[in-house]
Design an enzyme around this catalytic site. Structure first.
Site, PDB file in Angstrom:
ATOM      1  N   ASN A   9       0.792  -1.299  -0.188  1.00 40.08           N
ATOM      2  CA  ASN A   9      -0.181   0.065  -0.139  1.00 40.08           C
ATOM      3  C   ASN A   9       0.790   1.339   0.246  1.00 40.08           C
ATOM      4  OD1 ASN A   9      -1.782   1.906   0.707  1.00 40.08           O
ATOM      5  ND2 ASN A   9      -2.177   1.264   2.536  1.00 40.08           N
ATOM      6  N   LYS A  11      -0.275   4.381  -0.182  1.00 35.21           N
ATOM      7  CA  LYS A  11      -0.498   5.458   0.183  1.00 35.21           C
ATOM      8  C   LYS A  11      -0.364   6.644  -0.501  1.00 35.21           C
ATOM      9  CE  LYS A  11      -0.064   3.520   4.333  1.00 35.21           C
ATOM     10  NZ  LYS A  11       0.003   3.099   5.783  1.00 35.21           N
ATOM     11  N   HIS A  96      -9.367   0.188   5.294  1.00 27.66           N
ATOM     12  CA  HIS A  96      -8.223   0.779   5.565  1.00 27.66           C
ATOM     13  C   HIS A  96      -8.116   1.285   7.193  1.00 27.66           C
ATOM     14  CE1 HIS A  96      -4.055   2.285   6.988  1.00 27.66           C
ATOM     15  NE2 HIS A  96      -3.386   1.395   5.741  1.00 27.66           N
ATOM     16  N   GLU A  98      -6.694   4.169   8.218  1.00 21.67           N
ATOM     17  CA  GLU A  98      -6.775   5.755   7.522  1.00 21.67           C
ATOM     18  C   GLU A  98      -7.678   6.071   6.967  1.00 21.67           C
ATOM     19  OE1 GLU A  98      -3.138   5.622   6.106  1.00 21.67           O
ATOM     20  OE2 GLU A  98      -1.894   5.253   7.239  1.00 21.67           O
ATOM     21  N   GLU A 168      -4.884  -5.505  10.394  1.00 18.56           N
ATOM     22  CA  GLU A 168      -4.277  -4.380  10.264  1.00 18.56           C
ATOM     23  C   GLU A 168      -4.088  -4.033  12.272  1.00 18.56           C
ATOM     24  OE1 GLU A 168      -2.301  -3.205   6.820  1.00 18.56           O
ATOM     25  OE2 GLU A 168      -4.098  -2.367   6.903  1.00 18.56           O
ATOM     26  N   GLY A 174       2.567   1.485  10.938  1.00 14.27           N
ATOM     27  CA  GLY A 174       3.374   2.569  10.607  1.00 14.27           C
ATOM     28  C   GLY A 174       3.953   3.453  11.649  1.00 14.27           C
ATOM     29  N   SER A 214       3.686  -2.923  10.400  1.00 12.91           N
ATOM     30  CA  SER A 214       5.348  -2.674  10.606  1.00 12.91           C
ATOM     31  C   SER A 214       5.728  -4.086   9.766  1.00 12.91           C
ATOM     32  CB  SER A 214       5.164  -2.388  11.838  1.00 12.91           C
ATOM     33  OG  SER A 214       4.969  -0.988  11.700  1.00 12.91           O
TER      34      SER A 214
HETATM   35  C1  PEP Z   1      -0.790  -0.299   6.158  1.00 11.90           C
HETATM   36  O1  PEP Z   1      -0.699   0.999   6.289  1.00 11.90           O
HETATM   37  O2  PEP Z   1      -1.439  -1.171   5.005  1.00 11.90           O
HETATM   38  C2  PEP Z   1       0.902  -1.072   6.680  1.00 11.90           C
HETATM   39  C3  PEP Z   1       0.618  -2.280   6.948  1.00 11.90           C
HETATM   40  O3  PEP Z   1       1.728   0.249   6.895  1.00 11.90           O
HETATM   41  P1  PEP Z   1       3.365   0.207   7.612  1.00 11.90           P
HETATM   42  O4  PEP Z   1       3.695  -1.371   7.174  1.00 11.90           O
HETATM   43  O5  PEP Z   1       4.051   0.340   7.292  1.00 11.90           O
HETATM   44  O6  PEP Z   1       3.158  -0.408   8.903  1.00 11.90           O
END
Ligand code: PEP
Length: 251
Positions: A9, A11, A96, A98, A168, A174, A214
């Site tokens: 992703n 973003k 997601h 966000e 997630e 992040g 992450s």
């Molecule tokens: C995400 O935003 O879907 C995500 C998993 O981000 P990150 O890998 O940076 O934690």
């Protein structure tokens, strides 16, 4: 047999030049690698068309990061399912965290988006996960179960062949903090169990459940080794071709 999938992703990162460069780097680093998983990237919407062109004749698939629930109309700034299909996109990420937190997308709204995407024939990577507070209060199973049920459990069994789930935990996105492989496995097994209870064993066994939060080349092997973890949804590390390739080769 469920698919193994590594999806990136991107973003709101990468302009057109950077999109092209990252795809080319990725194609080069995947060139000599035999992948046994689907590789998906989700660039920002303005670069989806470019990404489709740049990835043709490669193993890389392109997904959108979002879409609107209506087919068309007066929705300034939005993008419809048909528009995605028109430029060669067959997959969309929905739910997601966000989008849920920064853009107020509720479980109910997401159910509408899910319906539209499926009616139009899109595959969905459906994200959900608990907050840090939910985890601390030991509410994580309740919260995750509720998000999945409210947006997906009205669907007929047949729709599930076009659903990919992505767990997630919000506290791991992040932040550099990852759920332990055991925490991921425990939640994935729980999700599979509620899907089986609502539908049947076949649906539960065939749905891919990705972990996101992450994931890096250094922790991917351990996370992906867990029985119910079928891949990853990757944010930060998908913006670098060698890190993303490192995660793909973790399979
Ligand atoms: C995400 O935003 O879907 C995500 C998993 O981000 P990150 O890998 O940076 O934690």
């Amino acid at each position: 047999m469920r698919n193994k999938i590594v999806a990136g992703n991107w973003k709101m990162n990468n302009n057109a030049t950077q999109t092209k460069a990252l795809i080319n780097d990725l194609k080069a680093s995947l060139h000599n690698i035999k992948t046994n998983c689907r590789v998906v990237i989700a660039p920002t919407s303005i670069n989806l068309s470019l990404a489709v062109q740049e990835t043709k004749d490669s193993v890389i698939e392109v997904s959108a990061q979002n879409m609107h629930q209506a087919s068309n109309g007066a929705y300034t700034g939005e993008i419809s399912a048909d528009m995605l299909l028109d430029v060669g996109i067959n997959t969309v990420i929905l739910g997601h965290s966000e989008r849920r937190t920064l853009f107020d997308e509720s479980d109910e709204l997401l159910a509408e988006k899910v319906n539209t995407a499926l009616e139009k024939g899109l595959e969905i990577i459906f994200c959900f996960g608990e907050s840090l507070n939910d985890r601390k209060l030991d509410n994580h199973f309740l919260e995750v179960g509720s998000q999945v049920k409210k947006s997906l459990f009205h669907l007929p069994e047949a729709s599930w062949k076009n659903i990919i789930l992505a767990y997630e935990p919000v506290w791991a996105i992040g932040t550099g903090e990852t759920a332990s492989p055991e925490q991921a496995q425990e939640m994935h097994a729980f999700i599979r169990q509620i899907v089986e209870k609502k539908y049947n064993k076949e649906v539960a066994e065939n749905v891919s459940i990705l972990y996101g939060g992450s994931v890096k080349p250094s922790n991917a092997v351990e996370i992906f080794s867990k029985e119910d973890v079928d891949g990853g949804l990757i944010g930060g590390a998908s913006l670098n071709a060698s890190d993303f390739t490192g995660i793909i080769t973790a399979f």
